[in-house]
Scaffold this motif. Sequence first.
Motif, PDB file in Angstrom:
ATOM      1  N   LYS A   1       1.032  10.780 -24.765  1.00  8.03           N
ATOM      2  CA  LYS A   1       1.399   8.891 -23.920  1.00  8.03           C
ATOM      3  C   LYS A   1       2.178   9.715 -22.555  1.00  8.03           C
ATOM      4  N   SER A   2       2.819  10.879 -22.751  1.00  9.35           N
ATOM      5  CA  SER A   2       4.251  11.230 -21.597  1.00  9.35           C
ATOM      6  C   SER A   2       3.432  12.186 -20.938  1.00  9.35           C
ATOM      7  N   THR A   3       2.871  13.393 -21.234  1.00  8.91           N
ATOM      8  CA  THR A   3       2.376  14.123 -20.069  1.00  8.91           C
ATOM      9  C   THR A   3       1.010  14.149 -19.458  1.00  8.91           C
ATOM     10  N   ILE A   4       0.229  14.012 -20.137  1.00  8.32           N
ATOM     11  CA  ILE A   4      -1.000  12.732 -19.415  1.00  8.32           C
ATOM     12  C   ILE A   4      -0.795  12.376 -18.670  1.00  8.32           C
ATOM     13  N   PRO A   5      -0.585  11.524 -18.651  1.00  6.80           N
ATOM     14  CA  PRO A   5       0.196   9.993 -17.264  1.00  6.80           C
ATOM     15  C   PRO A   5       0.839  11.056 -16.236  1.00  6.80           C
ATOM     16  N   THR A   6       1.847  12.033 -16.138  1.00  4.02           N
ATOM     17  CA  THR A   6       1.643  12.970 -15.192  1.00  4.02           C
ATOM     18  C   THR A   6       1.122  14.073 -14.396  1.00  4.02           C
ATOM     19  N   LEU A   7       0.166  13.393 -13.577  1.00  3.53           N
ATOM     20  CA  LEU A   7      -0.822  13.901 -13.366  1.00  3.53           C
ATOM     21  C   LEU A   7       0.049  14.656 -11.291  1.00  3.53           C
ATOM     22  N   THR A   8      -0.752  15.752 -11.160  1.00  5.38           N
ATOM     23  CA  THR A   8      -0.314  16.305 -10.329  1.00  5.38           C
ATOM     24  C   THR A   8      -2.111  16.005  -9.310  1.00  5.38           C
ATOM     25  N   HIS A   9      -1.407  15.708  -8.129  1.00  7.79           N
ATOM     26  CA  HIS A   9      -2.637  15.423  -7.283  1.00  7.79           C
ATOM     27  C   HIS A   9      -4.068  16.121  -6.745  1.00  7.79           C
ATOM     28  N   SER A  10      -3.752  17.683  -7.320  1.00 10.27           N
ATOM     29  CA  SER A  10      -4.720  18.098  -7.638  1.00 10.27           C
ATOM     30  C   SER A  10      -6.046  17.552  -9.022  1.00 10.27           C
ATOM     31  N   GLN A  11      -4.538  17.268  -9.826  1.00  8.20           N
ATOM     32  CA  GLN A  11      -5.788  17.202 -10.982  1.00  8.20           C
ATOM     33  C   GLN A  11      -6.058  15.806 -11.181  1.00  8.20           C
ATOM     34  N   MET A  12      -5.614  15.162 -10.022  1.00  4.99           N
ATOM     35  CA  MET A  12      -6.585  13.518  -9.780  1.00  4.99           C
ATOM     36  C   MET A  12      -7.685  13.214  -9.381  1.00  4.99           C
ATOM     37  N   GLU A  13      -7.762  14.170  -8.274  1.00  6.21           N
ATOM     38  CA  GLU A  13      -9.058  14.501  -7.222  1.00  6.21           C
ATOM     39  C   GLU A  13      -9.806  14.957  -8.665  1.00  6.21           C
ATOM     40  N   GLU A  14      -9.782  15.914  -9.285  1.00  7.75           N
ATOM     41  CA  GLU A  14     -10.664  16.769 -10.322  1.00  7.75           C
ATOM     42  C   GLU A  14     -11.182  16.088 -10.883  1.00  7.75           C
ATOM     43  N   THR A  15     -10.129  15.431 -11.661  1.00  8.57           N
ATOM     44  CA  THR A  15     -10.505  14.305 -12.592  1.00  8.57           C
ATOM     45  C   THR A  15     -11.566  13.814 -12.103  1.00  8.57           C
TER      46      THR A  15
ATOM     47  N   LEU B   1       0.986  -1.172  -0.142  1.00 10.63           N
ATOM     48  CA  LEU B   1      -0.083   0.256   0.301  1.00 10.63           C
ATOM     49  C   LEU B   1       1.096   1.120  -0.124  1.00 10.63           C
ATOM     50  N   ASP B   2       2.195   1.201  -0.676  1.00 14.07           N
ATOM     51  CA  ASP B   2       2.283   2.164  -0.643  1.00 14.07           C
ATOM     52  C   ASP B   2       3.169   3.150  -1.697  1.00 14.07           C
ATOM     53  N   TYR B   3       1.873   3.985  -1.364  1.00 21.70           N
ATOM     54  CA  TYR B   3       1.505   4.739  -2.660  1.00 21.70           C
ATOM     55  C   TYR B   3       0.480   6.147  -2.050  1.00 21.70           C
ATOM     56  N   GLN B   4       0.001   7.275  -2.822  1.00 28.33           N
ATOM     57  CA  GLN B   4      -0.066   8.049  -2.302  1.00 28.33           C
ATOM     58  C   GLN B   4      -1.845   8.555  -3.002  1.00 28.33           C
ATOM     59  N   GLU B   5      -2.687   8.719  -1.678  1.00 30.71           N
ATOM     60  CA  GLU B   5      -4.162   8.102  -1.790  1.00 30.71           C
ATOM     61  C   GLU B   5      -5.041   9.175  -2.610  1.00 30.71           C
ATOM     62  N   VAL B   6      -5.417   9.471  -3.445  1.00 31.51           N
ATOM     63  CA  VAL B   6      -6.397  10.103  -3.994  1.00 31.51           C
ATOM     64  C   VAL B   6      -7.830  10.507  -3.503  1.00 31.51           C
ATOM     65  N   CYS B   7      -8.041  11.363  -2.695  1.00 37.01           N
ATOM     66  CA  CYS B   7     -10.137  11.376  -2.614  1.00 37.01           C
ATOM     67  C   CYS B   7      -9.306  11.042  -0.956  1.00 37.01           C
ATOM     68  N   GLN B   8      -8.481  11.383  -0.432  1.00 35.63           N
ATOM     69  CA  GLN B   8      -9.733  10.551   1.731  1.00 35.63           C
ATOM     70  C   GLN B   8     -10.202  10.899   1.939  1.00 35.63           C
ATOM     71  N   CYS B   9     -10.645   9.820   2.852  1.00 34.31           N
ATOM     72  CA  CYS B   9     -11.601  10.018   2.795  1.00 34.31           C
ATOM     73  C   CYS B   9     -12.315  10.344   4.617  1.00 34.31           C
ATOM     74  N   SER B  10     -13.173  10.594   4.888  1.00 32.35           N
ATOM     75  CA  SER B  10     -13.890  11.542   5.972  1.00 32.35           C
ATOM     76  C   SER B  10     -13.636  10.601   7.332  1.00 32.35           C
ATOM     77  N   LYS B  11     -12.892  11.122   8.963  1.00 28.82           N
ATOM     78  CA  LYS B  11     -13.392   9.900   9.570  1.00 28.82           C
ATOM     79  C   LYS B  11     -14.414   9.461   9.299  1.00 28.82           C
ATOM     80  N   GLU B  12     -15.579  10.017   9.530  1.00 26.78           N
ATOM     81  CA  GLU B  12     -17.110   9.685   9.233  1.00 26.78           C
ATOM     82  C   GLU B  12     -17.477   8.776   7.654  1.00 26.78           C
TER      83      GLU B  12
END
Length: 1007
Positions: A854-868, A585-596
């Motif tokens: 092929k090369s640039t689109i996969p290099t998303l930032t964390h905010s871009q991934m959450e927005e997508t 599980l060594d990866y950065q989580e996208v859209c972390q869920c709240s405690k609730e």
Amino acid sequence: MRLEPATFGLRGQDGKGNNDSNQKADKRFALWYMGWSSLDKRTTLPMLPWLVGEIRRKSEKNESGPAQAREVQMYLSPPLIRCVPANSSNPSVFIFEHKAQFISRFIHNSHDLSYFAYLIRSQPDNPESEMACHVFKACDPNQVPEVISSIRQVSKAALKEESKPKQESDESFYNSQKFEVLYCGKVTVNHKKAPSTLIDDCIDKFRQHEIERKHLRLLNGQRSSTEAPVEFIVGDDPLSSSLCEVDEPERHASAPNNVQPSDADKNRTMLFQVGRFEVNLISPDTKSVVLEKNFKDISSCSQGVKQTDHFGFICRDVVESGPAQYVCYVFQCASESLVDEVMLTLKQAFTTAAALQSSKNQIKLCEACPMHDLHKLCERIEGLYPPRAKLAIQKYLSQLSDNEQVNIFERVQKMKPASDHEENELVILHLRQLCETKQKSHVHIGEVPQQNASGSTVTSDNSIAGRNKLDVFKNKARSSLTSSLENIFSRVCVCVVRLCFSTKVLDFLVSICCFSDHMDGRELLPLSPRAPQVSLLSPEQGSPADYRALWKKAIHQQILLIRMEKENQRLEASRDELHIRKMKLDYQEVCQCSKEVQALWDRTLSSPCHTKVQWDKEEIHSAVCQGVPKSRRGEVWLLLSQQYRLRHRLPQRQQPPETPYQDLLKQLTAQQHAILVDLGRTFPTHQYFSTQLGAGQLSLYNLLKAYSLLDMEVGYCQGISFVAGLLLLHMSEEQAFDTLKFLMYDLSIRRQYRPDMISLQIQMYQLSRLLHDYHRNLYTHLEEHEICPSLYAAPWFLTLFASQFPLGFVARIFDLLFVQGTEVIFKVALCLLSSHGGEILECDGFESIVDYLKSTIPTLTHSQMEETITKAIEMDISKQLHAYEVEYHVLQDELSDAPPPSEDSDRLDKLEKANAQLKKQNMDLLEKLQAARLKIQTLDSSVESFLSRESKMKHLLRSLEQEKASYQKTIERMRSSLPSDAMADVEMTQLKSSTNGKAKETACKKP
């Protein structure tokens, strides 16, 4: 030391701001250059990550080295790679520059993924020159693949311009060959050479043994299947149908003896690995090497005559209680062609090993080389948890001499390592230095020690080698004695535990363990209670009762020690499991869920019968959209798949076969080559899958193999490995297999992997129509440059985005996939294209557009991934997708219904006939060509033999002429030394002898 984040950009100008019209836009990367180090010629792939760690450690601690860490700008200006100081704006002032086409290998599977390195030869045209390893660091690990890919593109462009093929990498970077085999069993033979029918005879005996074992099971139902195999001794006739048990009859040397078939109820499939000097048998179940044999121990390999899909090899097997014997191991492959490939690979491996040990090879290597021992150690500890790797290293250190152990220990302790991993790096560093020093004076197997200028043998090296061997023998004897005593005590204590520690048993054991009173204490073993080293009582003072009490205490302490060891093993297993889970599980989580939301998932997963009760669909969908905790993602996926199956029942004809996972693992697959090749390509930078044939790759192999046997129509297709790999990161093998079946059959993803790939064509058409309706400008721009979705989107669909995008982003897509189906793939693809539409429209060429997609689109930032992900959740395109699918089928029906013109059909028939004739002629020519090649080979061999004979005859003739000349000179010297009257007598004698010879000749000629 503060490290700045890595950045990169495109430039169209040189460092002075002038336009460079002769070159394409150069790429520039802001990195940290950590340093470099030269490589020994015998450095292998498993050693490279430790070398990178050594350079990294020196740079971080500002130790002395070939280069210090510094910020640099890496300019990629084909064909050059140039490192410029970060504070310099002029690229012509550089630290060093390399030609990209001379880079032989990249390293990016080290302990820290932000580091990467490449190997380059100091003098590319000179194969004798040394290799150098240059190490760089980027603070963002996601930028490293971009840098490596850019360097490879520059290298390819340079190679095209030079029109020279890239040289193969050195022999040191040898990759082993792997095959899946079924282990049939082993037999003991009396001769090291295999007769032609040995494999067939062994198979017959194995089958007879299996029939008898089943018969015995029917007679005795309580007999366990895990019972040890029965040993049989075969009589004179190896083909006899009866297996009789006799003492030791005289038999033919080729007859198999002590037949030990493997247990048919267990998983006998193994991976047969052919290395550089050894063959290994790896069990995918236990994730360990179960058999290792060196080439020098293997005497012969053979293939079955009748059973052509079987093969085996005879090797020496050392037995502790007796002389060495010869054992034949028998295996089965999926097909006869695979056996042929295995036999060819073994033959090539034996030849290569012999060439490495020959004096003609530039880099000589043998099985006893210190660098080869270090290679095997690095290969053994690759990918291991640091404490586990530390134990393996300590075991290797125990084979060194006492002085070498103390020297390495003192050096490592001076460095004060802060962790096990750092300590392992330091030990490997000093081991590498020690092995390189030993290698210089090492005498290879089969060589004679070199002599110095005076002609005497170098005795100092021999004495050192003798002392080293003596130290090794001492260590082996010490460990053997300790293990023997431990085994004795463990067996005694196990008996005590099983008999519930009764007093009578203890008294019985004490009576066995105690010695007679007249025996001297010096004769006892060191661990005995009466020995002077540990006994508190002298032989004169102690009474039998005291010795009995001491033995009772020793037995109780040993029982306690065994319990503590078991508890320690349990704790180590738990720690290893936690480490593997953390590694997965060594990866950065996208859209972390709240405690609730996390509490909601905890309640849902902990409720009883949560797998059998239907939950509210909207509630589950809302919870998934809000987020899924990474630690429980695998459980959530299992729950979602079970909920889907409760609501949607597949028709009987569409359901997968109900073959258990363990039964599938016992079979051989015909897809093994494709699967084994893709193991190293699946998540190559992830620590769980980066180790060659490590636990991750073996689990992935099991999963892919089982599915290829379950779904015979699909088998294995590239792309499935990434889907299966992502499932393995979140759950166990069997759970991942069940989830993979759900994705393939219930969600119908398997349709895109069928051989015709019609479903994938429909998906590409649907994506194109979505672009046409939602983003007309982008669609027109791509159509103008003839860029269809299959050029860039096919990997997105086949791997579900897992091959190119960050793992956290892909895991979030899988969350939605379980509740929304395959529609989410189209939504994510459309969102990605729309969010990068402006940049794509700015690209004005085919290559630049495809490279960006092929090369640039996969290099998303964390905010871009959450927005997508947020946009994909809100989008609804189900109706459009259904309409586009119907539209595609209508178009295909119209094309198929249109009758071709008659002239075209006649012309097509003529072309097909002509094509058939040409194919036949081609086959005939190929057969003639093969026959001609064989004839040429035989002629070449005969010419070579004649040339060798001619050279030998010439050499013999020259030697005879020299001998004749020497004789003539001797005769002349003798004549000159004789007096004149003696010379006259010699001449008269020669004259008479010549006259007599002529008279005899004339007499013989007369009738």
